[in-house]
Write an enzyme that holds these catalytic residues in place. Structure first.
Site, PDB file in Angstrom:
ATOM      1  N   HIS A  94       0.857  -1.202   0.000  1.00  0.00           N
ATOM      2  CA  HIS A  94       0.000   0.000   0.000  1.00  0.00           C
ATOM      3  C   HIS A  94       0.882   1.237   0.000  1.00  0.00           C
ATOM      4  CE1 HIS A  94       0.506   0.917   4.368  1.00  0.00           C
ATOM      5  NE2 HIS A  94       0.469  -0.388   4.541  1.00  0.00           N
ATOM      6  N   ASP A  96      -0.496   4.376   0.800  1.00  0.00           N
ATOM      7  CA  ASP A  96      -0.938   5.349   1.802  1.00  0.00           C
ATOM      8  C   ASP A  96      -0.181   5.114   3.097  1.00  0.00           C
ATOM      9  OD1 ASP A  96      -2.552   2.929   2.301  1.00  0.00           O
ATOM     10  OD2 ASP A  96      -3.508   4.159   3.843  1.00  0.00           O
ATOM     11  N   GLU A 160      -5.208   1.631   3.088  1.00  0.00           N
ATOM     12  CA  GLU A 160      -5.067   0.549   4.071  1.00  0.00           C
ATOM     13  C   GLU A 160      -4.993   1.089   5.492  1.00  0.00           C
ATOM     14  OE1 GLU A 160      -3.234  -2.354   6.733  1.00  0.00           O
ATOM     15  OE2 GLU A 160      -2.384  -0.415   6.130  1.00  0.00           O
ATOM     16  N   GLU A 161      -4.252   2.167   5.693  1.00  0.00           N
ATOM     17  CA  GLU A 161      -4.053   2.681   7.035  1.00  0.00           C
ATOM     18  C   GLU A 161      -5.328   3.266   7.640  1.00  0.00           C
ATOM     19  OE1 GLU A 161      -1.606   1.901   8.599  1.00  0.00           O
ATOM     20  OE2 GLU A 161       0.256   1.992   7.441  1.00  0.00           O
TER      21      GLU A 161
END
Length: 458
Positions: A94, A96, A160-161
């Site tokens: 990811h 992000d 994702e975060e």
């Protein structure tokens, strides 16, 4: 082609590519790609996604697309066909990142990759922009040494975060897109630097916001304090109810006594890794591994209340907090959400009005480390880390996509590796990546693809 004779040339190629990898990671870290428009402009995430897409095109991926996911973020998808009859492997990362927290707490600028004491510092360096660079290094090394022996799909998530589930819902709506024989999630890491480790389990997560209201507006604490119900005090009571005297998580009805079977985590090592201050006790009961990998853990990650600077002598009418609950394998995140919500309501004092909003959820994950793909990975890690054998550990964090992919593709083998060892300090200030780990894990991933292709031919 087998991994054994090609291990040395693969390692040599990756070593030669490390200066390029550092330059690319510098470019990628420079994007302030926090997927929260309330904190950073969406254009930062868009630029990071475009950079990833361009990198895949430069590597010859025949299909590259920006996926507009239901949560408003963009994931990047790429496909590179393999030889006829070869298996397909999906590589995940990811782009992000977590917010930098207080930039003043960093020794160097958080969005500027900086080398210091043999490590590369910057937000996302390990989690998980470095994971994408790891994938690129592995593929480049294979191309330079006979070609990539499998079909490759790459997906690089954009939120994702935040735990908002955009890619999970997109994958469910397009189930053919990410189908693969094996899936490598490049978002975990070794138990410690130099010890090759696969992640056997992940805790799930639920994220809630709780709001307490007691008054029509703030009141003068001298005139009304002592009888007027203070919303902030009520919220503190609610939050305190989530922990026992020893700090163990206590959510009514939620089991918290499971035991971890596998690699243990020495308390002195944990205290050092977590930078626990001298004289401060650890919380919870059971072994460290029990607490981190087998049991639920609640964390208050934010509170809305007046700051100390500029505070006025007022009884607060409203208070709000954001709560994260990590859910271990064997428990259902949706059920944990219901229990946590009921607990918050039941423990709100003084008849205060309470509202609970769910803002994120992901199920825990358990891997099958006895599967053929893990055998291929064990051989690859042994070659990349001479003298060491693959270890299996848990991870307290969450990757909700794992369960989505496991449900969509039950025959696929899911492996979890990455760069987030304890010294990386992911999600904290001064996040960093070890370039030696990046190099060795890239070699391991390349050798895994060779081994896995051979196992499917065998």
């Amino acid at each position: 082609m087998t991994a054994q004779p090609i291990a040395e040339p693969i390692a040599a190629t990756v070593a030669s590519l490390m200066p390029r990898a550092k330059a690319e990671l510098s470019e990628l870290v420079a994007f302030q790609s926090v997927a929260d428009p309330a904190q950073f402009p969406p254009s930062e995430c868009e630029a990071a996604a475009a950079w990833v897409a361009d990198a895949l095109r430069a590597e010859g991926f025949t299909e590259v697309a920006l996926l507009d996911t239901p949560d408003g973020s963009q994931s990047v998808y790429g496909y590179l066909p393999g030889p006829a009859g070869a298996p397909t492997v999906l590589l995940y990362a990811h782009y992000d990142v977590q917010p930098p927290l207080d930039p003043a707490g960093w020794d160097t600028p958080p969005f500027e990759l900086t080398e210091r004491d043999g490590r590369w510092y910057g937000r996302g360096a390990a989690d998980c922009k470095g994971g994408f660079i790891m994938h690129l290094l592995a593929l480049r090394a294979l191309k330079a040494n006979g070609g990539i022996p499998v079909g490759v799909k790459v997906v690089v998530e954009g939120s994702e975060e935040q735990g908002t589930g955009g890619l999970e819902r997109y994958a469910e709506a397009h189930p053919e897109l990410l189908a693969a024989d094996a899936i490598v999630i490049g978002d975990t890491g070794n138990f410690r630097v130099g010890l090759p480790t696969v992640t056997a389990s992940l805790r799930g997560m639920t994220m809630l916001r709780v709001r307490v209201d007691t008054l029509g507006g703030n009141l003068h604490s001298g005139q009304f304090g002592g009888a007027a119900p203070d919303a902030l005090a009520a919220l503190i009571r609610v939050l305190d109810s989530l922990r026992a005297e020893d700090g163990s998580t206590t959510v009514d009805g939620l089991a918290a006594d499971a035991e971890w079977q596998g690699l243990e985590y020495a308390e002195e090592d944990f205290r050092r890794d977590a930078k626990v201050l001298e004289g401060v006790e650890l919380i919870g009961s059971g072994s460290i591994a029990d607490r981190l990998w087998a049991r639920p853990a609640v964390t208050v990650i934010g509170i809305d209340c007046p700051p100390v600077v500029g505070a006025t002598p007022s009884v607060q009418a409203t208070a709000r907090a954001q709560i994260s609950l990590r859910v271990p394998p064997g428990q259902d995140a949706a059920e944990a959400t219901k229990l946590l919500t009921a607990h918050l309501r039941a423990h709100t004092p003084w008849g205060a009005r309470v509202s609970v909003e769910q803002i994120g959820q992901g199920q825990p994950f358990q891997a099958d480390v006895a599967s053929p793909a893990y055998t291929s990975m064990a051989d690859a890690l042994a070659a990349a880390y001479p003298g060491e054998e693959m270890q299996a550990a848990g991870m307290g964090g969450s990757i909700p996509l794992c369960n989505t992919l496991g449900g969509l593709y039950p025959e696929a083998e899911i492996l979890l590796i990455g760069l987030s060892e304890p010294e990386a300090q992911i999600h904290a200030v001064n996040e960093s990546v070890s370039p030696e780990e990046l190099e060795r894990m890239s070699v391991a991933e390349a050798l895994f693809l060779v081994n896995y292709a051979a196992s499917k031919r065998g």
